[in-house]
Design a protein around this motif. Structure first.
Motif, PDB file in Angstrom:
ATOM      1  N   LEU A 262       0.831  -1.203   0.000  1.00  0.00           N
ATOM      2  CA  LEU A 262       0.000   0.000   0.000  1.00  0.00           C
ATOM      3  C   LEU A 262       0.866   1.254   0.000  1.00  0.00           C
ATOM      4  N   ALA A 263       1.992   1.198   0.716  1.00  0.00           N
ATOM      5  CA  ALA A 263       2.872   2.367   0.766  1.00  0.00           C
ATOM      6  C   ALA A 263       3.431   2.666  -0.614  1.00  0.00           C
ATOM      7  N   ALA A 264       3.568   1.621  -1.452  1.00  0.00           N
ATOM      8  CA  ALA A 264       4.044   1.840  -2.818  1.00  0.00           C
ATOM      9  C   ALA A 264       3.040   2.664  -3.613  1.00  0.00           C
ATOM     10  N   MET A 265       1.810   2.762  -3.097  1.00  0.00           N
ATOM     11  CA  MET A 265       0.800   3.605  -3.738  1.00  0.00           C
ATOM     12  C   MET A 265       0.705   4.958  -3.031  1.00  0.00           C
ATOM     13  N   GLY A 266       1.553   5.173  -2.029  1.00  0.00           N
ATOM     14  CA  GLY A 266       1.482   6.405  -1.262  1.00  0.00           C
ATOM     15  C   GLY A 266       0.322   6.404  -0.298  1.00  0.00           C
ATOM     16  N   TYR A 267      -0.204   5.213   0.029  1.00  0.00           N
ATOM     17  CA  TYR A 267      -1.399   5.105   0.867  1.00  0.00           C
ATOM     18  C   TYR A 267      -1.053   4.374   2.156  1.00  0.00           C
ATOM     19  N   THR A 268      -1.585   4.888   3.269  1.00  0.00           N
ATOM     20  CA  THR A 268      -1.463   4.157   4.523  1.00  0.00           C
ATOM     21  C   THR A 268      -2.853   4.036   5.132  1.00  0.00           C
ATOM     22  N   ARG A 269      -3.105   2.928   5.811  1.00  0.00           N
ATOM     23  CA  ARG A 269      -4.400   2.763   6.471  1.00  0.00           C
ATOM     24  C   ARG A 269      -4.459   3.646   7.707  1.00  0.00           C
ATOM     25  N   ASP A 270      -5.681   3.754   8.295  1.00  0.00           N
ATOM     26  CA  ASP A 270      -5.837   4.531   9.518  1.00  0.00           C
ATOM     27  C   ASP A 270      -4.961   3.936  10.616  1.00  0.00           C
ATOM     28  N   GLY A 271      -4.325   4.804  11.379  1.00  0.00           N
ATOM     29  CA  GLY A 271      -3.491   4.335  12.478  1.00  0.00           C
ATOM     30  C   GLY A 271      -2.125   3.841  12.020  1.00  0.00           C
ATOM     31  N   VAL A 272      -1.768   4.153  10.775  1.00  0.00           N
ATOM     32  CA  VAL A 272      -0.458   3.780  10.251  1.00  0.00           C
ATOM     33  C   VAL A 272       0.135   5.022   9.606  1.00  0.00           C
ATOM     34  N   ARG A 273       1.443   5.244   9.781  1.00  0.00           N
ATOM     35  CA  ARG A 273       2.025   6.425   9.159  1.00  0.00           C
ATOM     36  C   ARG A 273       3.424   6.118   8.642  1.00  0.00           C
TER      37      ARG A 273
END
Lengths: 332, 549, 397
Positions: B53-64
């Motif tokens: 997901l980070a490869a898409m520049g996206y993080t889930r809630d509660g993740v940074r």
């Protein structure tokens, strides 16, 4: 569509059956009263002839089963029999028994309309307000806004209705004389006047119901936003607005409709206390008064009406959530 | 370096747990060229999905993202604005999730969700995108490609839905697709179709992909290069063949070795021996639906019978009949030649003691409010009548047998144990009853491969020491190969084939056994291609047959 | 007219929010302002405006001339009360974090201020309820010489230092009645809730474990009872009970306890059955059944230990509900009967005082004190339950 129709028919049948059994429960409960209505109306010094006459008038000389079906048959037609309070009065004035009795239906009808008016005003304010607040709290969850709203609604839910009512009276009627604290509504009142008198009780109900509805909406939306298809929609690069409107909303409809119907059902019981505080001439106040003077036909009738409305709203919630489920609407 | 599509440098990601931030990804580098497929492999908790997901520049809630950089085609995804990221997602980077059934919106038709991306990103008009969708469905070999898009997600099967989601990811012809365990939830026979469809379409459009999975054999078919992750750190990376043939790190080698574990064959069964458990002709149903029909098999002392089948084949129901939870309508179950009452309530305490069970999900099999000592101690007290010090001594012996020191684990609660340890406690509880027969219901399928192997070896050792008989329910043929002496293949509530393992893995078979066996991915990177080639020939053969009719 | 003001206020705040965001972007340029929606900026401005309004009201209540100040008396009490409560909760939590065992300190560390405040209030109420006869200066139905003494104890305003919260219309000490009210109202609610749990919980777990016709029969019966709104049903049954009780008023109070317990036990039944069913399908229950364990062992050793958390939370909620129902019935005049003092009845009896609020705020406070006493406890219990549910669900949304 066949399956949906079948499920809805089932629910409807179940609802009617429940109502039927509830009517038996109410009737049986009332028949557990000690002694005889007639004696309690006339007191101990009554002549046997007078007692017998009243018994005949009220149909107390028949068997419980046939009395039940008489009562139920009448109730279905909107005829709830005669009020004891009026019967009592009639016997004192010595007028011919029968003609002096006012029917329960006559007593209830205008008050029922008043209560419906109160509940509608409360619902019209509460539903949009709580849905907006609920969605906002869900979208900005764990923010300061969310926490403040959480504490405020929790406090509002926990407080007794009469506490909220008196606080509102204090602020809006006594400290700032903007609204009347007594809702003496009578027939032939103009609509704005009526609305003005209804506003404070309606606001009290709104406070209680909004808190409930808002919390449930928030929970439903948060639950929804956690589902993988919402994440998928975000990962498709859709705008936040589109994610909400197109992907969250159609699925939120079922839970939200459910929440609204459940809370309207809750409104119905909330009405009782609020009507007493504001002396609002609705069915709730009539109910409480009749309970105090043990006017059983009125108590029975009010109870049945409250239960019917409650069952009806729960049934509506059920059916609407069935209708909004795509799995049922489009079977394999 | 204009060839580079995605570059990740020293990426660090943290997740919040109880008010503190814990690292999930601890400085990972990653390079991906255009048109290249990278396999990300690791056990649960390795952080592979988070990285994907980070490869898409996206993080889930509660993740940074707490440090490092993600650069996609020259764009810095860590610091890009929300709008800029939105313009990339779906259009140039797409995502295929693990569960297609949950990731399609139940309220809209598949094709409406398909065309949404291209229309919103101004790549195609709606009608163009619809035509394109049908074309993609055809290429992904979906049945009735003209119609399938106009159904709602719940009207389409899991394997087809997964392909429809791949089509949706392709809808804007992205440069990069992230596949997050796309076949994990599918049965083996369905998995093949989805894998080959994904591989072909990625090849046809020369799309780069990151393929996340825990299954080595699958990643061997899909990826050009493989990166192994362990607890948020890279173990090693190499191209697929090198990685499979000569892994450098111990961890990777141990992962590879799991596949090779196999017990030595046992001598043949003597015909005159009474089987420990004999199931003869049982038929059972839930309500009016029949779930088992005329099922018979024997299990001999010291042997392991693997019952194999896909979900819904009735293998767990057979176990419920043996334990007496579901009394069969017809047929009987014998224990050492003596007929058992069909309902467990009617069985004697010693009959109950002889048959024990180990469950798939150790979390639900152990009472979360009881300590290890209580859990194992209860059967000892219940059946053996031991109390106090004698009971404690027996529990300690059992803990020794499952290789968990009593001094450390006796007073722990299940929540303080790892998945593999919980499963071991389940085994110890079964052993505490001193049974002669144990039903193992998918005991390793919820575990990571290395842990699962440990459990299998433990079970094998216990069998040799205590001459236990096992009924081993599984859907995984690798497990069968590792532990079984005999195999029973089930489908739709019937036994399709049974026999010794050595015979089972050698043709000829019942066609279903064949299909099942052939569908298990192997570590050979060419396995899928070969298989499809063979199947292709058969298909042509079948078509020829049809014409002749 | 009002609408126009609201619209102007809305647009003004919207503009301020926009300006704030623009300023944030221009001056600081952090990504926080870049990705901030206009609605969020508006929210900040709205909050600032509300806080400013409250501050202004508070200032008026303290420093405005005496013809205006009384109107802001209740605002002042509300603000001071809120700050005091928050402070008390915070201090209590800080105390809990430093004293006690390692386990209790850990609990307090993970606790929000609201929950700490809730626990503090519950403890205080429990103490007052148990020691009511020792704490109250007078008897609950003791009629004293002077009626209608204004609360506050300031003779200039019609108060009397002997009666800090004043006396009611027939001269009973309000403070004493409030304290005894804690014992009566809270006590009856507690007993009722326990009864409801005993009845509903037992049947619910039996239905969950045994299933079959017992489950069907009980569940259908409960469905029917739950189809009647509970307050309405309670009022109906109270009407009948009052006929049975006749002039024996203590008997009516007893009937009330039984009636509410039965009505509420249906909700407890539903919950414990659901909780029980969730546990019964677990594999460890199956393992215990296959071991040959009896029903008693299954319920007490395997199921109950896992059901404590949801049951405790439900106990809190049920208690609130029962407490509010009793208060409502008493308020309507059919609940706890005199001579017992209780808060619901007090609110009804003292309600008329509220009309003096505009010029003599102290005189208007008794009914609000009684109603507030009810609200405070239920709010406190709800805060604790909310926290328990949140932490036991393990959801960190």
């Amino acid at each position: 569509m066949g399956t949906v129709a079948k499920i809805i028919a089932q629910r409807l049948g179940l609802g009617i059956l429940t109502l039927f059994i509830v009517s038996i429960v109410i009737f049986t409960a009332v028949n557990m009263l000690p002694g005889d209505f007639a004696e309690s109306i006339l007191g101990q010094g009554a002549t046997p002839e007078a007692v017998a006459a009243i018994r005949r008038d009220l149909g107390l000389d028949q068997s419980p089963v046939s009395r039940y079906f008489d009562w139920l048959g009448g109730a279905v037609r909107g005829d709830f029999g005669s009020s004891f309070a009026q019967a009592n009065f009639a016997s004192f004035t010595g007028s011919d028994s029968g003609s002096g009795l006012t029917s329960v239906a006559q007593q209830i009808a205008p008050r029922f309309a008043n209560t419906m008016f109160l509940a509608s005003v409360a619902a019209i304010i509460a539903v949009p307000l709580s849905l907006t607040l609920g969605v906002l709290a869900a979208l900005f969850r764990n923010s300061v806004f969310d926490r403040v709203v959480n504490i405020a609604t929790l406090s509002s839910i926990s407080s007794p209705e009469f506490f909220l009512a008196y606080v509102l009276i204090l602020v809006f009627a006594v400290l700032n004389p903007w609204l009347p604290s007594l809702s003496n509504i009578y027939e032939g009142m103009s609509f704005p006047e009526r609305l003005e008198k209804t506003l404070l009780p309606a606001l009290t109900l709104t406070l209680v119901v909004t808190a409930h509805m808002m919390r449930m909406t928030r929970a439903a939306i948060i639950n929804l936003l956690a589902s993988p298809y919402i994440e998928m929609a975000r990962l498709k690069g859709l705008s936040p607005m589109r994610v909400i409107l197109r992907h969250a909303l159609p699925n939120a409809l079922a839970p939200i409709v459910n929440v609204v119907a459940l809370n309207l059902a809750y409104l119905i019981t909330g009405v009782v206390v609020v009507e007493v505080v504001f002396v609002y001439p609705g069915i709730g106040q009539l109910f409480v008064d009749s309970v105090k003077i043990r006017d059983i036909p009125v108590v029975q009738a009010c109870c049945l009406i409250f239960a019917a409305a409650y069952i009806l709203l729960n049934l509506t919630a059920d059916i609407l959530s069935i209708l909004s489920n795509p799995r049922l609407r489009h079977p394999r | 370096m204009s060839d580079a599509l995605l570059t990740i440098r020293d990426l660090r990601i943290e997740g919040r747990s109880d008010e503190t931030w814990m690292p999930i990804i601890k400085g990972v580098n990653l390079d991906l060229r255009r048109g290249e497929v990278l396999g990300l492999i690791g056990e649960s908790g390795a952080g592979k999905s988070t990285l994907g997901l980070a490869a898409m520049g996206y993080t889930r809630d509660g993740v940074r993202i707490s440090g490092g950089s993600v650069t996609f085609d020259g764009i810095d995804l860590v610091n890009a604005s929300a709008d800029d990221k939105r313009n990339l997602l779906g259009k140039r980077i797409a995502y295929v999730a693990q569960s297609a059934a949950a990731s399609f919106n139940p309220a809209h038709k598949i094709i409406d969700q398909h065309t949404e991306g291209p229309v919103q990103h101004d790549v195609m008009r709606r009608d163009e995108s619809e035509l394109d969708a049908v074309e993609l469905y055809r290429r992904l070999r979906l049945p009735t490609p003209d119609e399938i898009g106009f159904r709602y997600p719940h009207q389409v099967s899991g394997g087809q839905l997964q392909r429809a989601m791949t089509a949706m990811a392709m809808s804007c012809r992205p440069d990069l697709i992230i596949f997050d365990e796309p076949t994990t939830a599918l049965d083996v026979t369905t998995q093949i179709e989805v894998l080959s469809a994904i591989r072909d379409i990625v090849e046809q459009f020369n799309t780069a992909a990151i393929y996340i999975t825990h299954d080595l054999a699958v990643v061997a078919q899909m990826a050009d290069r493989i990166k192994v992750l362990l607890r948020g750190e890279e173990v090693e990376e190499a191209d697929t063949r090198t990685m499979l043939d000569t892994p450098k790190e111990d961890y990777t080698r141990s992962l590879w070795a799991v596949r090779a574990y196999e017990r030595p064959a046992k001598p043949a069964i003597l015909k005159k021996d009474t089987p420990v458990i004999s199931v003869s002709g049982i038929t059972a149903s839930y309500g009016t639906t029949k779930v088992l029909e005329d099922v018979s098999f024997d299990i001999h002392e010291g042997r392991t019978v693997a019952v194999v089948g896909e979900s819904g084949s009735g293998k767990s129901t057979a176990a419920r009949c043996i334990t007496g939870l579901l009394p069969p309508i017809l047929g009987e179950i014998k224990f050492r030649g003596e007929v058992l009452p069909p309902n467990y309530r009617k069985r004697t305490r010693s009959q109950l003691r002889e048959i024990q069970m180990i469950y798939q999900i150790a979390d639900t099999a152990l009472n979360p409010r009881k300590t290890v000592g209580d859990i194992i101690g209860r059967p000892i007290q219940f059946y053996g009548g031991l109390r106090g010090r004698a009971k404690r001594k027996r529990v300690e012996e059992l803990l020794d047998q499952i290789e968990m020191p009593a001094s450390e684990y006796f007073d722990r609660l299940p929540s303080e144990l790892s998945g593999g340890q919980k499963q071991r406690i389940g085994i110890a509880r079964a052993l505490a009853a001193e049974p002669s027969f144990i039903i193992c219901d998918e005991v390793t399928s919820a575990l990571d491969q290395l842990v699962a192997e440990g459990i299998l070896r433990l079970l094998a050792r216990l069998q040799d020491e205590l001459s236990l008989s096992y009924m081993f329910i599984t859907h995984d043929l690798a497990t069968v190969r590792a532990i079984a002496d005999e195999v029973v293949v089930m489908k739709n509530g019937r036994v399709v084939e049974q026999g010794a393992k050595s015979e089972m893995f050698r043709p000829p078979h019942h066609p279903y056994t064949d299909l099942l066996l052939a569908s298990v991915p192997e570590m050979d990177p060419d396995w899928l291609s070969k298989l499809l080639e063979e199947r292709g020939r058969e298909d042509i053969g079948d078509a020829g047959m049809e014409k002749m009719d | 007219m009002i609408l126009a003001y609201l619209l102007i206020g809305f647009l003004g705040l919207l503009f301020l929010g926009w300006a704030l965001r623009a300023a944030g972007r221009g001056l600081i340029g952090s990504p926080y302002f870049r990705d901030m929606g206009l609605s969020v900026a508006f929210g900040y401005m709205l909050a600032v405006a509300l806080v400013a309004l409250l501050a202004w009201g508070y200032w008026l209540s303290r420093f405005a001339p005496p013809e205006i100040a009384p109107r802001y008396f209740f605002l002042r009490i509300a603000i001071e009360g809120l700050v005091l409560f928050a402070l008390a909760g915070w201090l209590f939590r800080a105390l809990g974090r430093t004293l006690g065992t390692a386990g209790s300190r850990k609990v307090f560390r993970a606790m929000p201020v609201t929950a700490a405040f809730g626990i503090l209030v519950i403890l205080l109420y429990a103490i007052v309820a148990i020691f009511a006869p020792l704490l109250a200066p007078y008897g609950q139905d003791q009629v004293l010489a002077t009626a209608n003494v204004v609360p506050g104890g300031d003779p200039a305003l019609g108060g009397n230092p002997d009666f800090p919260l004043g006396t009611d219309q027939i001269g009973r000490d309000i403070l004493s009645r409030l304290i005894f009210g804690a014992q009566n109202t809270v006590g009856f609610a507690f007993v009722t809730t326990c009864l409801a749990f005993l009845l509903g919980g037992t049947l619910g777990f039996l239905a969950a474990v045994l299933g079959g016709w017992l489950d069907q029969l009980l569940s259908r019966f409960v469905d029917v009872l739950m189809a009647i709104p509970s307050l309405i049903f309670a009022l109906l049954l109270m009407a009948i009970a009052s006929a049975w009780a006749g002039s024996e008023r203590w008997l009516l109070t007893l009937y009330m306890v039984v009636i509410i317990a039965v009505i509420d036990s249906t909700r407890v039944y539903r919950l414990s059955r659901a909780v029980g069913q969730n546990i019964v399908v677990m594999d460890y229950i199956e393992a215990a059944k296959l071991r040959g364990e009896g029903l008693g062992y299954l319920i007490f050793k395997e199921i109950l230990p896992n059901a404590y958390a949801p049951l405790l939370a439900e106990f809190g909620l049920r208690f609130c509900f029962v407490f509010l129902t009793i208060a409502a019935l008493s308020f309507l005049g059919v609940g706890i009967q005199p001579p017992l003092a209780d808060w619901g009845t007090m609110v009804r009896d003292l309600a008329a005082f509220i009309n003096y609020a505009a010029f003599a705020p102290q005189a208007a406070s008794p009914p609000l004190l009684a109603a507030g006493a009810i609200a405070l406890l239920t709010v406190a219990v709800n805060f604790v339950v909310d926290w328990m549910l949140y932490s036991s669900s393990g959801l960190k949304e």
